[in-house]
Design a protein around this motif. Structure first.
Motif, short mmCIF file in Angstrom:
data_model
loop_
_atom_site.label_atom_id
_atom_site.label_comp_id
_atom_site.label_asym_id
_atom_site.label_seq_id
_atom_site.Cartn_x
_atom_site.Cartn_y
_atom_site.Cartn_z
N VAL A 235 0.84 -1.20 0.00
CA VAL A 235 0.00 0.00 0.00
C VAL A 235 0.87 1.25 0.00
CG1 VAL A 235 -1.59 1.38 1.40
CG2 VAL A 235 -2.05 -1.05 1.04
N ALA A 236 1.90 1.25 0.83
CA ALA A 236 2.80 2.41 0.89
C ALA A 236 3.47 2.66 -0.46
CB ALA A 236 3.85 2.21 1.98
N ARG A 237 3.85 1.59 -1.16
CA ARG A 237 4.48 1.76 -2.47
C ARG A 237 3.50 2.33 -3.48
NH1 ARG A 237 7.71 -4.05 -2.56
NH2 ARG A 237 9.48 -3.37 -1.29
N VAL A 238 2.25 1.86 -3.45
CA VAL A 238 1.24 2.41 -4.35
C VAL A 238 1.05 3.90 -4.06
CG1 VAL A 238 -1.19 2.37 -5.03
CG2 VAL A 238 0.04 0.23 -4.70
N MET A 239 1.00 4.26 -2.79
CA MET A 239 0.82 5.68 -2.44
C MET A 239 1.99 6.52 -2.93
SD MET A 239 -0.88 5.57 1.38
CE MET A 239 -2.55 4.95 1.62
N GLU A 240 3.21 5.99 -2.84
CA GLU A 240 4.37 6.71 -3.37
C GLU A 240 4.22 6.94 -4.88
OE1 GLU A 240 7.69 4.29 -2.37
OE2 GLU A 240 7.71 4.86 -0.25
N GLU A 241 3.77 5.91 -5.57
CA GLU A 241 3.58 6.02 -7.02
C GLU A 241 2.46 7.00 -7.37
OE1 GLU A 241 5.06 1.38 -7.64
OE2 GLU A 241 3.04 1.97 -8.27
N ILE A 242 1.40 7.01 -6.57
CA ILE A 242 0.29 7.95 -6.78
C ILE A 242 0.80 9.39 -6.64
CG2 ILE A 242 -1.87 8.82 -5.80
CD1 ILE A 242 -2.36 6.29 -7.27
N LEU A 243 1.59 9.64 -5.61
CA LEU A 243 2.11 10.99 -5.40
C LEU A 243 3.05 11.41 -6.53
CD1 LEU A 243 2.76 10.96 -1.54
CD2 LEU A 243 0.96 12.19 -2.78
N ASP A 244 3.80 10.46 -7.09
CA ASP A 244 4.67 10.76 -8.23
C ASP A 244 3.85 11.17 -9.44
OD1 ASP A 244 7.04 10.80 -9.89
OD2 ASP A 244 6.39 8.85 -10.66
N ILE A 245 2.78 10.42 -9.72
CA ILE A 245 1.92 10.75 -10.85
C ILE A 245 1.25 12.10 -10.64
CG2 ILE A 245 -0.13 10.03 -12.17
CD1 ILE A 245 0.62 7.12 -11.30
N ALA A 246 0.77 12.34 -9.41
CA ALA A 246 0.14 13.62 -9.09
C ALA A 246 1.09 14.78 -9.36
CB ALA A 246 -0.32 13.63 -7.63
N ALA A 247 2.34 14.63 -8.92
CA ALA A 247 3.32 15.70 -9.11
C ALA A 247 3.57 15.97 -10.59
CB ALA A 247 4.63 15.34 -8.42
N VAL A 249 1.47 15.90 -12.93
CA VAL A 249 0.39 16.69 -13.52
C VAL A 249 0.12 17.96 -12.71
CG1 VAL A 249 -0.71 14.76 -14.71
CG2 VAL A 249 -1.38 15.26 -12.35
N GLY A 250 1.07 18.30 -11.82
CA GLY A 250 1.01 19.60 -11.16
C GLY A 250 0.37 19.66 -9.79
N SER A 251 0.11 18.50 -9.16
CA SER A 251 -0.50 18.50 -7.83
C SER A 251 0.51 18.03 -6.78
CB SER A 251 -1.73 17.60 -7.78
OG SER A 251 -2.83 18.20 -8.42
N THR A 252 0.50 18.70 -5.64
CA THR A 252 1.40 18.32 -4.54
C THR A 252 0.62 18.24 -3.23
OG1 THR A 252 1.98 20.65 -4.27
CG2 THR A 252 3.46 19.30 -5.62
N PRO A 253 -0.15 17.16 -3.04
CA PRO A 253 -0.94 17.02 -1.82
C PRO A 253 -0.05 17.03 -0.58
CG PRO A 253 -1.53 15.36 -3.44
CD PRO A 253 -0.29 16.01 -3.94
N GLU A 254 -0.45 17.78 0.41
CA GLU A 254 0.35 17.90 1.63
C GLU A 254 -0.15 16.92 2.68
OE1 GLU A 254 0.41 21.95 2.89
OE2 GLU A 254 1.34 22.69 1.06
N ILE A 255 0.25 15.67 2.52
CA ILE A 255 -0.09 14.64 3.50
C ILE A 255 0.97 13.55 3.42
CG2 ILE A 255 -1.56 13.34 1.90
CD1 ILE A 255 -3.35 12.71 4.37
N SER A 256 1.36 13.01 4.57
CA SER A 256 2.38 11.96 4.57
C SER A 256 1.72 10.60 4.37
CB SER A 256 3.15 11.97 5.89
OG SER A 256 2.34 11.47 6.95
#
Length: 323
Positions: A235-247, A249-256
């Protein structure tokens, strides 16, 4: 203010009941036993915040309602391309569409400044079918946080949460968003108008894109996935990959990621919506929650190996197990 809720299921009926309680003119579009119960007894909401009953107009024929100021879509996202007959009678010149969906919305790249502006996401807008019936210029983004279930026809059990974050695709704070927010708040809900609503979309998607497909593959609850060391790592790896994709396309969610995992574990022995759909033999929400994210990885050049593996496995599951 005149509002129609198309797909007055667990979330839709809850929103409609709250808006009606707050003084809006509300019309629910529902079906079968649920519709008949609402017509006879209203919508009964059972909530830790206090039970209440609302009596909005309910029908299965949107032609009875006519044009409204807002259409709240309580349908699953995979129903959007075929919902034209339900939505068209409700559209006036300035009608706004509020999509209370999970995952990536069909309007995601609409008016998003940057290299992908106007790009169509095939997974959620196949051949432009969704945009044809739900024009992106009418869309108000909405991220749904409450958890609700239909306990019996006409009866909604509100489990937790009252926040519906909304926002314009172009990041402006519009009058139509402000007025909708005021109506939601009058009904007892939280409804912040966010300039960067896409960040909220990704924060929720961090959980949905990881936990939903894994739960369908393993039949595990939220707490089970979080406390099993191997799935927690996945799950943590998927979340890391999600944050990479978000970045990308210009999004930087502020949550750990750790905070997101702790929050999910705190939900306890809860079955995700995808697992519930699987057990009920219903179509899975793969397109908006997982497939669209993989498509965005393709568009941006992100590797996302863990997400891709989970997507492939869940896609096969949906094709071989469900009718």
């Amino acid at each position: 203010m005149k509002i129609a809720v198309v797909g007055a299921g667990a979330i839709g009926a809850y929103v409609g009941a709250a808006l009606h309680r707050g003084g809006a003119e509300v019309h629910l579009v529902a079906r079968r036993d649920h519709l008949r119960a609402i017509q006879a007894e209203g919508v009964r909401v059972l909530s830790p915040r206090g039970d209440f009953t609302a009596h909005p107009h309910a029908t299965d024929d949107p032609n009875e309602i006519g044009p409204v100021d807002y259409v709240f879509l309580g349908l699953k996202a995979h129903s959007y391309p075929s919902c034209g007959s339900l939505v068209a009678p409700l559209l006036g010149e300035h009608t706004a569409l509020v999509a209370g969906q999970n995952g990536i919305p069909w309007w995601y790249f609409h008016r998003l400044t940057g290299p992908y502006e106007g790009r169509r996401i095939e997974a959620v807008d196949p051949g432009g079918a969704t945009s044809k019936v739900l024009p992106p210029e009418r869309a108000i983004g909405c991220v749904v946080y409450p958890a609700t279930v239909i306990e019996s026809p006409g009866v909604i059990r509100h489990l937790e949460g009252t926040r519906f974050s909304i926002g314009e695709p172009d990041g402006s704070v519009s009058r139509r968003c402000t007025e909708l927010s005021e109506a939601m708040v009058a009904g007892g809900l939280k409804c912040p108008v966010e300039r960067n609503l896409r960040d909220d979309i990704w924060i929720k998607l961090m959980g949905n894109a990881a936990f939903n497909p894994i739960s369908a593959l393993t039949r595990a609850t939220m707490v089970d996935m979080c406390r099993h060391p191997l799935t927690r790592t996945m799950v943590a790896r998927v979340m890391e990959e999600i944050l990479d994709i978000a970045a990308r396309v210009g999004s930087t969610p502020e949550i750990s990621i750790e905070k997101r995992l702790r929050g999910a574990e705190g939900v306890g022995a809860h079955k995700t919506s995808m697992l519930q759909d699987l057990e009920a033999g219903k179509q899975l929400e793969l397109d908006a929650i997982v497939t669209a994210v993989v498509e965005m990885a393709d568009i941006t050049g992100a590797e996302a190996p863990t997400l891709r593996a989970i997507h492939a496995s869940t896609d096969l599951l949906a094709r071989t197990v469900l009718p």
